[in-house]
Design a protein around this motif. Structure first.
Motif, PDB file in Angstrom:
ATOM      1  N   GLN A  52      -4.665   1.390  -4.574  1.00 12.95           N
ATOM      2  CA  GLN A  52      -4.527   2.479  -3.600  1.00 12.95           C
ATOM      3  C   GLN A  52      -3.584   2.078  -2.466  1.00 12.95           C
ATOM      4  O   GLN A  52      -2.918   2.942  -1.887  1.00 12.95           O
ATOM      5  N   ALA A  53      -3.526   0.804  -2.137  1.00  9.10           N
ATOM      6  CA  ALA A  53      -2.594   0.336  -1.105  1.00  9.10           C
ATOM      7  C   ALA A  53      -1.184   0.150  -1.687  1.00  9.10           C
ATOM      8  O   ALA A  53      -0.251  -0.197  -0.956  1.00  9.10           O
ATOM      9  N   CYS A  54      -1.049   0.386  -2.994  1.00  7.68           N
ATOM     10  CA  CYS A  54       0.252   0.255  -3.682  1.00  7.68           C
ATOM     11  C   CYS A  54       0.859  -1.129  -3.473  1.00  7.68           C
ATOM     12  O   CYS A  54       2.043  -1.269  -3.141  1.00  7.68           O
TER      13      CYS A  54
ATOM     14  N   GLY B 182      -2.246   4.156  -6.734  1.00  7.20           N
ATOM     15  CA  GLY B 182      -3.117   5.256  -6.343  1.00  7.20           C
ATOM     16  C   GLY B 182      -4.270   5.506  -7.292  1.00  7.20           C
ATOM     17  O   GLY B 182      -5.012   6.473  -7.124  1.00  7.20           O
ATOM     18  N   HIS B 183      -4.445   4.661  -8.294  1.00  2.00           N
ATOM     19  CA  HIS B 183      -5.479   4.903  -9.297  1.00  2.00           C
ATOM     20  C   HIS B 183      -6.420   3.691  -9.426  1.00  2.00           C
ATOM     21  O   HIS B 183      -7.468   3.677  -8.788  1.00  2.00           O
TER      22      HIS B 183
END
Lengths: 231, 231, 231, 231
Positions: free
Chosen positions: A105-107, A167-168
């Motif tokens: 999620q923090a990429c 994001g996954h």
């Protein structure tokens, strides 16, 4: 068909739950049978408390159902894309385990901050890009598999047995379904240790362990010179 | 041979797993038999679910196998280096427990922020340096032991029963294998509390507990004036 | 009366405890029976170890006790306010689970940072305002319900099955009591992942996942085009 | 003597372990018998696995052993100082639970950030000062009790059923030993939620919940107007 492999895939899925990597039904494990070219995978959204080996679904490498009374995991197109592209991979796992998912999620890729990481991953844990809006509309899960494969251009997938999807969350793999679960467990622990390490350094990232240290640890466990474990 | 000690070492290894300090097979405990000068240690990479006392391996103080059907832990040269150098140590433990490993990966000693720490460690938890590339190529695990011993010049190892190896993780020890496990449990808890303490102080390190407070706590439990526990 | 529903509400409350969402007696679950227009809810402050289905209390939609030997949960007026306002809701849950409560105490909505969130909530997790001193004096729990309903003006409550009450904690709901528990579990996990995500980004909030990604995930599981789970 | 109370104190101590508040032997619970003026307390440093009700030690309010084959907890002088000073207190608990200990090590009171806190503590969780070097040399544990009592000048100890001792950890109390354990559980959870709340606010402390909100929650559960729980 593939009754023995169904039992293994069932046990791999139950282990994801018992290791604390899966909340509710947020995860799935599959295995590839090289002889028949078929994949055994968990059914979609079935409660772990009622799951049994006979509930596993058999699909071909395009994701078409060959046998099974249930609909296969909605992530099936991602699993089969990995099997089609990565030779030698016999098991794939997907979870939303919180520490690995937070990096996704923090990429951010997970830098190699120590030997625990190096024991399992050769280099940083890779990050696959966001899909475009068109790719999502056309074939979301299949294109997720393509983005993973695209990110591994030039990599040996068995030396980096997992990926973070932007994001996954994480996908991991291995020679067998059980090894893919081991790698999901390792990735969650590596992700946690890396976060804690950055916290203790006052959030200054970018100071990886010296490469000669991480190389040594990776090669203690992998490749021709490995000497960890039993012959 | 050493059947009683094998049972103890087996139980110490199982406790590492049951206390939550070990993920997969990432840890090992050993014990030293002063009479015979031999060491009993866990085999390398064997699943905890199938481990039994008879699987333990007996090695001499140079790490040569004396008895056992398995290869000993790949960290054996580090364990025996500790036994050779630290008189009175009867048990050694190595884990990758996440809180202690994060300090090791951040290359930081753990400052004494309170009495929980002082009850177990006399002063900061020491940090051993990174090995050089040459030391790793020549004898990685043996030289890890040497770097630990080098860091303890001038220290009583039973007053600081553990160390963080830079970029790697913790080793602890004690008069017995079970006491070494206790110290591994304590170190993980101390590491967590120290991280939380810094977080609550907005990451301003360097404010240890007054020395007269930590001295009192250490001496309540250790040495001639100790009055904690039963006679 | 409503014996079957009492058993369900009992099991929903026990699951809150077993999933680790409730410490001591800090939580409650209820269900709504559309046919009779009555609500079954946990009694106030009874130890989980002694709780049984027959201890559940039946109240009407104004919160008046219809049957039961115990006083109902002190949060009953909030539960019935939710049932009166949100058509289709059949179960309500309240906990003080720590990760969701921390967001409520920080008075922040939870941004959608990934697909785990999007699988469950359509958009940010809403935050209800603090009550005024007058509202608290007049009818604290009833007005808490009103503030929740007020915050959902223009929202479909089944697309955002929960809320954070400022300075207090989470309420979740669903078509059934068990689904409300599922949503309490999801919310706690989403809250944790969002906090970890911000930590890894050095506390820079405001970078949500692209909307077309979260939309896809929400619609994989919800609405006419959903294809997750079994038909 | 006091066989029933010994059983209660044994169970309170076991609950500290089972609730996860105590690592190794780092904790103790006691109870006060108002009729005889005697205190029942856990023995010092005995393994929880072998503890039994008959191992509990009976001491008088000066800490002298009246009955028991073991030495009492080394913290006994602190317990009896609390019983001597705080009327109505029937149970005292000491732990090194990590979240509460971190606040004690950071030398910070815990601000009231929400209703979970207000349900249990009326105002901030107080912090007792460090002892002077002279106080530690003279009577460490007794003077710890004095510093706690000194900090509560003007407070009703049953409205703030616990304290953080600077650089050390929490003590809690209550009308009974079991209520003191409840308060130890609550304090650990409150401490965790407060830390997470500050983290989500980017470490800007000082924004407590409005007093009229916390007052309401405290008074829902305590005092003449309380309406939580069963009559």
């Amino acid at each position: 068909m593939l009754e023995e492999l169904k039992k293994t895939v069932y046990e791999a899925n139950m282990r994801l739950k018992n290791e604390g990597l899966v909340v509710l039904t947020w995860g799935n494990a599959s295995a590839f049978d090289a002889e028949s070219g078929l994949v055994v995978i968990k059914p979609s959204g079935v409660d772990y408390a009622t799951l049994s080996p006979g509930d596993m679904v058999v699909v071909d490498l395009e994701g078409n159902v060959v046998e099974g009374r249930y609909r296969p995991s909605s992530d099936t197109p991602t699993h089969v894309a990995v099997y089609r592209a990565f030779k030698g991979v016999g098991g794939v796992v997907h979870t939303h385990s919180p520490e690995a998912t937070a990096w996704a999620q923090a990429c951010r890729e997970i830098p190699c901050y120590g030997t625990t990481h190096a024991d399992c991953f050769h280099g940083a844990v890779p990050l696959a890009r966001f899909l475009t809006e068109e790719e999502i509309a056309a074939d979301y899960e299949g294109n997720t598999g393509k983005a993973i494969v695209e990110r591994f251009a030039g990599f040996d997938p068995l030396e980096r047995p997992g990926v973070l999807v932007s994001g996954h969350g994480p996908f991991t793999w291995g020679k067998t379904a059980m090894k893919a679960v081991d790698n999901a467990v390792s990735l969650e622990e590596i992700a946690k240790m890396a976060r804690l390490t950055e916290e203790l350094r006052a959030h200054v990232p970018g100071r990886e362990v010296p490469a000669y240290v991480s190389e040594k640890h990776f090669l203690r466990k992998h490749g021709p010179g490995a000497y960890y474990g039993q012959a």
